[in-house]
Design a protein around this motif. Structure first.
Motif, PDB file in Angstrom:
ATOM      1  N   ARG A 147     -45.776  46.874  -8.548  1.00 18.11           N
ATOM      2  CA  ARG A 147     -47.206  46.826  -8.870  1.00 18.11           C
ATOM      3  C   ARG A 147     -47.430  46.034 -10.168  1.00 18.11           C
ATOM      4  NH1 ARG A 147     -48.030  51.672  -7.982  1.00 18.11           N
ATOM      5  NH2 ARG A 147     -47.814  52.543 -10.092  1.00 18.11           N
ATOM      6  N   ALA A 148     -46.533  46.190 -11.119  1.00 18.31           N
ATOM      7  CA  ALA A 148     -46.632  45.451 -12.386  1.00 18.31           C
ATOM      8  C   ALA A 148     -46.435  43.949 -12.186  1.00 18.31           C
ATOM      9  CB  ALA A 148     -45.607  45.979 -13.384  1.00 18.31           C
ATOM     10  N   GLN A 149     -45.804  43.580 -11.073  1.00 21.30           N
ATOM     11  CA  GLN A 149     -45.604  42.156 -10.760  1.00 21.30           C
ATOM     12  C   GLN A 149     -46.782  41.591  -9.965  1.00 21.30           C
ATOM     13  OE1 GLN A 149     -42.892  41.206 -12.408  1.00 21.30           O
ATOM     14  NE2 GLN A 149     -42.562  43.406 -12.734  1.00 21.30           N
ATOM     15  N   GLY A 150     -47.802  42.426  -9.744  1.00 22.62           N
ATOM     16  CA  GLY A 150     -48.984  41.970  -9.040  1.00 22.62           C
ATOM     17  C   GLY A 150     -48.907  42.097  -7.528  1.00 22.62           C
ATOM     18  N   ILE A 151     -47.978  42.904  -7.048  1.00 25.10           N
ATOM     19  CA  ILE A 151     -47.811  43.088  -5.601  1.00 25.10           C
ATOM     20  C   ILE A 151     -48.615  44.312  -5.156  1.00 25.10           C
ATOM     21  CG2 ILE A 151     -46.160  43.520  -3.741  1.00 25.10           C
ATOM     22  CD1 ILE A 151     -44.025  42.163  -5.439  1.00 25.10           C
ATOM     23  N   SER A 152     -49.342  44.164  -4.074  1.00 23.95           N
ATOM     24  CA  SER A 152     -50.137  45.263  -3.523  1.00 23.95           C
ATOM     25  C   SER A 152     -49.243  46.459  -3.221  1.00 23.95           C
ATOM     26  CB  SER A 152     -50.828  44.798  -2.242  1.00 23.95           C
ATOM     27  OG  SER A 152     -51.189  45.891  -1.425  1.00 23.95           O
ATOM     28  N   THR A 153     -49.669  47.629  -3.654  1.00 22.93           N
ATOM     29  CA  THR A 153     -48.895  48.846  -3.423  1.00 22.93           C
ATOM     30  C   THR A 153     -48.734  49.118  -1.928  1.00 22.93           C
ATOM     31  OG1 THR A 153     -49.606  49.846  -5.506  1.00 22.93           O
ATOM     32  CG2 THR A 153     -48.809  51.339  -3.792  1.00 22.93           C
ATOM     33  N   THR A 154     -49.799  48.911  -1.171  1.00 25.48           N
ATOM     34  CA  THR A 154     -49.729  49.147   0.277  1.00 25.48           C
ATOM     35  C   THR A 154     -48.767  48.184   0.943  1.00 25.48           C
ATOM     36  OG1 THR A 154     -52.009  49.956   0.335  1.00 25.48           O
ATOM     37  CG2 THR A 154     -51.046  49.196   2.416  1.00 25.48           C
ATOM     38  N   ALA A 155     -48.847  46.906   0.595  1.00 25.06           N
ATOM     39  CA  ALA A 155     -47.957  45.903   1.180  1.00 25.06           C
ATOM     40  C   ALA A 155     -46.511  46.211   0.823  1.00 25.06           C
ATOM     41  CB  ALA A 155     -48.341  44.507   0.697  1.00 25.06           C
ATOM     42  N   TRP A 156     -46.306  46.612  -0.429  1.00 26.91           N
ATOM     43  CA  TRP A 156     -44.949  46.917  -0.871  1.00 26.91           C
ATOM     44  C   TRP A 156     -44.369  48.099  -0.091  1.00 26.91           C
ATOM     45  CZ3 TRP A 156     -41.334  44.532  -3.611  1.00 26.91           C
ATOM     46  CH2 TRP A 156     -40.180  45.274  -3.933  1.00 26.91           C
ATOM     47  N   ARG A 157     -45.102  49.177  -0.025  1.00 30.15           N
ATOM     48  CA  ARG A 157     -44.595  50.378   0.642  1.00 30.15           C
ATOM     49  C   ARG A 157     -44.353  50.139   2.127  1.00 30.15           C
ATOM     50  NH1 ARG A 157     -48.366  54.950  -2.376  1.00 30.15           N
ATOM     51  NH2 ARG A 157     -47.133  55.032  -4.300  1.00 30.15           N
ATOM     52  N   ASN A 158     -45.243  49.383   2.752  1.00 31.85           N
ATOM     53  CA  ASN A 158     -45.058  49.092   4.178  1.00 31.85           C
ATOM     54  C   ASN A 158     -43.775  48.317   4.428  1.00 31.85           C
ATOM     55  OD1 ASN A 158     -47.432  50.392   4.859  1.00 31.85           O
ATOM     56  ND2 ASN A 158     -48.659  48.519   4.984  1.00 31.85           N
ATOM     57  N   ALA A 159     -43.514  47.321   3.609  1.00 32.17           N
ATOM     58  CA  ALA A 159     -42.304  46.509   3.777  1.00 32.17           C
ATOM     59  C   ALA A 159     -41.058  47.287   3.355  1.00 32.17           C
ATOM     60  CB  ALA A 159     -42.421  45.214   2.974  1.00 32.17           C
TER      61      ALA A 159
END
Length: 217
Positions: A147-159
């Motif tokens: 999240r600190a790198q600007g990545i969507s939390t939802t997108a991250w968790r899904n992947a």
């Protein structure tokens, strides 16, 4: 490879290995593997169960690494720079492995970055772990980092939690253990010869020599 201090684990099985690209290695690729038997590798460690991890390219170069490894941290940028100079017919693959039996979260971290097209952050992971002393050892800590790198939390968790990521983790570990390796960083050429990569002054010229010989066959 006794210069490294690591732990061996049980092989996950040959089936998981094929998941890496979801294809079996065709006969043409196996013919390339058999050609490697003519190459002099007396100074290298032969893998315990030879065989490429995929079928793309005449020559395959696989780097096994662990984000928590200080040796991997020291050489990864130079190794990545070398990989960019490899001929077009050489396929370079980077595979994260679980060395301490507690590293699956970091394996998932790498493959999630890959899935989201954010491997530009590969170097930053090393920086934050080794220089900034961040403990990226759990799914929650890694999600906060992402999240600190600007990545969507939802997108991250899904992947991160996807079946594809889980399969790639299993396949990477299966390849590492099938080869009978017990340390990182290490480079495996065409699924046959293992070159410890802690000293790139030795590893890169030796790898280049093997690659050149294989491409000339």
């Amino acid at each position: 490879m006794n210069m490294f201090k690591h732990v061996m684990r049980t092989v996950l099985g040959a089936t998981a290995l094929a998941v890496l690209l979801s294809v079996a290695v065709p006969s043409a690729a196996r013919a390339v593997e058999s050609q490697a038997l003519t190459i002099n590798t007396d100074d290298l460690e032969a893998v315990s169960s030879p065989g490429r991890v995929q079928s793309v390219g005449k020559v395959e170069v696989v780097e096994f690494f662990w984000y928590g490894c200080p040796h991997c941290n020291a050489i990864h940028q130079q190794l990545d720079g070398w990989a960019k100079t490899l001929p077009a017919d050489v396929t370079f693959i980077r595979l994260p492995v679980d060395i301490t039996e507690h590293d699956e979260a970091q394996q998932r971290l790498y493959f999630t970055l890959e899935a989201l097209g954010r491997l530009d952050l590969h170097h930053q992971v090393f920086v934050d772990i080794h220089s900034n002393k961040k403990k990226l050892t759990s799914a929650s800590a890694i999600a906060t980092w992402a999240r600190a790198q600007g990545i969507s939390t939802t997108a991250w968790r899904n992947a991160y939690n996807s079946s594809a990521t889980k399969a790639k983790v299993a396949a990477a570990q299966a390849a590492f253990e099938r080869f009978g390796l017990n340390g990182v960083p290490v480079i495996v050429i065409n699924g046959r010869a293992a070159i410890p990569a802690g000293n790139l002054d030795y590893a890169v010229p030796r790898a280049n020599q093997l690659i050149t010989q294989l491409l000339q066959q």
